[in-house]
Design a protein around this motif. Structure first.
Motif, PDB file in Angstrom:
ATOM      1  N   ARG A  91       0.834  -1.208   0.000  1.00 28.48           N
ATOM      2  CA  ARG A  91       0.000   0.000   0.000  1.00 28.48           C
ATOM      3  C   ARG A  91       0.868   1.257   0.000  1.00 28.48           C
ATOM      4  N   ARG A  92       1.895   1.274   0.827  1.00 30.87           N
ATOM      5  CA  ARG A  92       2.770   2.453   0.906  1.00 30.87           C
ATOM      6  C   ARG A  92       3.411   2.772  -0.432  1.00 30.87           C
ATOM      7  N   GLU A  93       3.954   1.740  -1.071  1.00 26.16           N
ATOM      8  CA  GLU A  93       4.604   1.951  -2.369  1.00 26.16           C
ATOM      9  C   GLU A  93       3.577   2.368  -3.419  1.00 26.16           C
ATOM     10  N   ALA A  94       2.406   1.766  -3.370  1.00 27.46           N
ATOM     11  CA  ALA A  94       1.353   2.158  -4.311  1.00 27.46           C
ATOM     12  C   ALA A  94       0.975   3.622  -4.106  1.00 27.46           C
ATOM     13  N   PHE A  95       0.785   4.024  -2.868  1.00 21.10           N
ATOM     14  CA  PHE A  95       0.426   5.419  -2.583  1.00 21.10           C
ATOM     15  C   PHE A  95       1.502   6.372  -3.088  1.00 21.10           C
ATOM     16  N   ARG A  96       2.755   6.005  -2.846  1.00 20.35           N
ATOM     17  CA  ARG A  96       3.865   6.848  -3.297  1.00 20.35           C
ATOM     18  C   ARG A  96       3.841   6.979  -4.817  1.00 20.35           C
ATOM     19  N   LEU A  97       3.662   5.857  -5.508  1.00 22.15           N
ATOM     20  CA  LEU A  97       3.633   5.887  -6.980  1.00 22.15           C
ATOM     21  C   LEU A  97       2.405   6.630  -7.499  1.00 22.15           C
ATOM     22  N   PHE A  98       1.260   6.442  -6.867  1.00 22.74           N
ATOM     23  CA  PHE A  98       0.057   7.154  -7.288  1.00 22.74           C
ATOM     24  C   PHE A  98       0.278   8.658  -7.149  1.00 22.74           C
ATOM     25  N   ASP A  99       0.929   9.045  -6.067  1.00 21.26           N
ATOM     26  CA  ASP A  99       1.197  10.464  -5.827  1.00 21.26           C
ATOM     27  C   ASP A  99       2.173  11.018  -6.869  1.00 21.26           C
ATOM     28  N   GLU A 100       3.217  10.243  -7.197  1.00 23.71           N
ATOM     29  CA  GLU A 100       4.236  10.692  -8.156  1.00 23.71           C
ATOM     30  C   GLU A 100       3.740  10.662  -9.599  1.00 23.71           C
ATOM     31  N   ARG A 101       3.081   9.582  -9.996  1.00 20.16           N
ATOM     32  CA  ARG A 101       2.739   9.354 -11.403  1.00 20.16           C
ATOM     33  C   ARG A 101       1.262   9.508 -11.726  1.00 20.16           C
ATOM     34  N   GLY A 102       0.443   9.486 -10.692  1.00 12.34           N
ATOM     35  CA  GLY A 102      -0.992   9.469 -10.908  1.00 12.34           C
ATOM     36  C   GLY A 102      -1.500   8.035 -10.882  1.00 12.34           C
ATOM     37  N   PHE A 103      -2.734   7.883 -10.489  1.00 13.58           N
ATOM     38  CA  PHE A 103      -3.314   6.548 -10.363  1.00 13.58           C
ATOM     39  C   PHE A 103      -3.337   5.824 -11.709  1.00 13.58           C
TER      40      PHE A 103
END
Length: 192
Positions: free
Chosen positions: A23-35
């Motif tokens: 979840r943490r890595e997903a949230f970080r990537l969603f924040d950086e790249r967009g969902f």
């Protein structure tokens, strides 16, 4: 304590840690790249797991946003003091659940719920989660002493409680105070 209980506890803790890391890595990537521009493969690589392992924890990318509170809250509702009404048992369960969260789990839940409310692709999943909670809660209410024995009535009460949750939590992660006030209103109106 037996070895199997210790290993079961350790296994559960490791699963929870892996789930949190994903979840943490997903949230970080969603924040950086967009969902929309983040793939399961990217999340898996960032969490140092395989995509296959990702799918053991989450059935879809959108599912990463769900905090999975329904099961623990309904379990706590079943364990609530027997003399409580259905609404009071739910309130007891929510307080037990929120009270059991570590700071790390609370932060994770808040971040996930903020994203859940802001990602249009996840809205259907949120609806499905609410329906799932109604199902779990209706089944739990059948065994509560102050709940109606009629399955349809239990489902209506469960739906009312989840409706209050929806109204209190829309765009407000972990709405403890708003939910408590809303449950007071529901309890008062149900007992007229």
């Amino acid at each position: 304590m037996s070895t199997s209980k210790l290993s079961g506890g350790l296994r559960q803790r490791k699963k929870a840690q892996t789930r949190l890391a994903i979840r943490r890595e997903a949230f970080r990537l969603f924040d950086e790249r967009g969902f929309a521009d983040t793939t399961v493969e990217q999340i898996a690589a960032a969490a140092d797991i395989s995509p296959r392992t990702f799918y053991r924890y989450f059935n879809a990318k959108e599912a990463v946003l769900i905090c999975d509170q329904s099961g623990p809250i309904v379990d706590a509702m079943l364990k609530a003091p027997r003399d409580l009404s259905p609404v009071a048992a739910y309130r007891h369960a929510v307080n037990a659940y929120f009270g059991s969260l570590t700071d790390e789990e609370r932060e994770d839940a808040i971040i996930g719920q903020h994203m859940l409310y802001s990602v249009p692709e996840a809205r259907g999943l949120l609806y499905s989660e609410y329906v799932h909670m109604i199902d779990l809660m209706a089944d739990a209410l059948v065994v509560r002493p102050k709940a109606p024995s009629d399955a349809a009535e239990c489902r209506v009460i469960a739906g009312a409680i989840v409706g209050v949750l929806m109204a209190a939590s829309d765009n407000t992660p972990l709405p403890e105070d708003a939910l408590a006030r809303s449950l007071d209103i529901l309890a008062e109106k149900l007992h007229r």
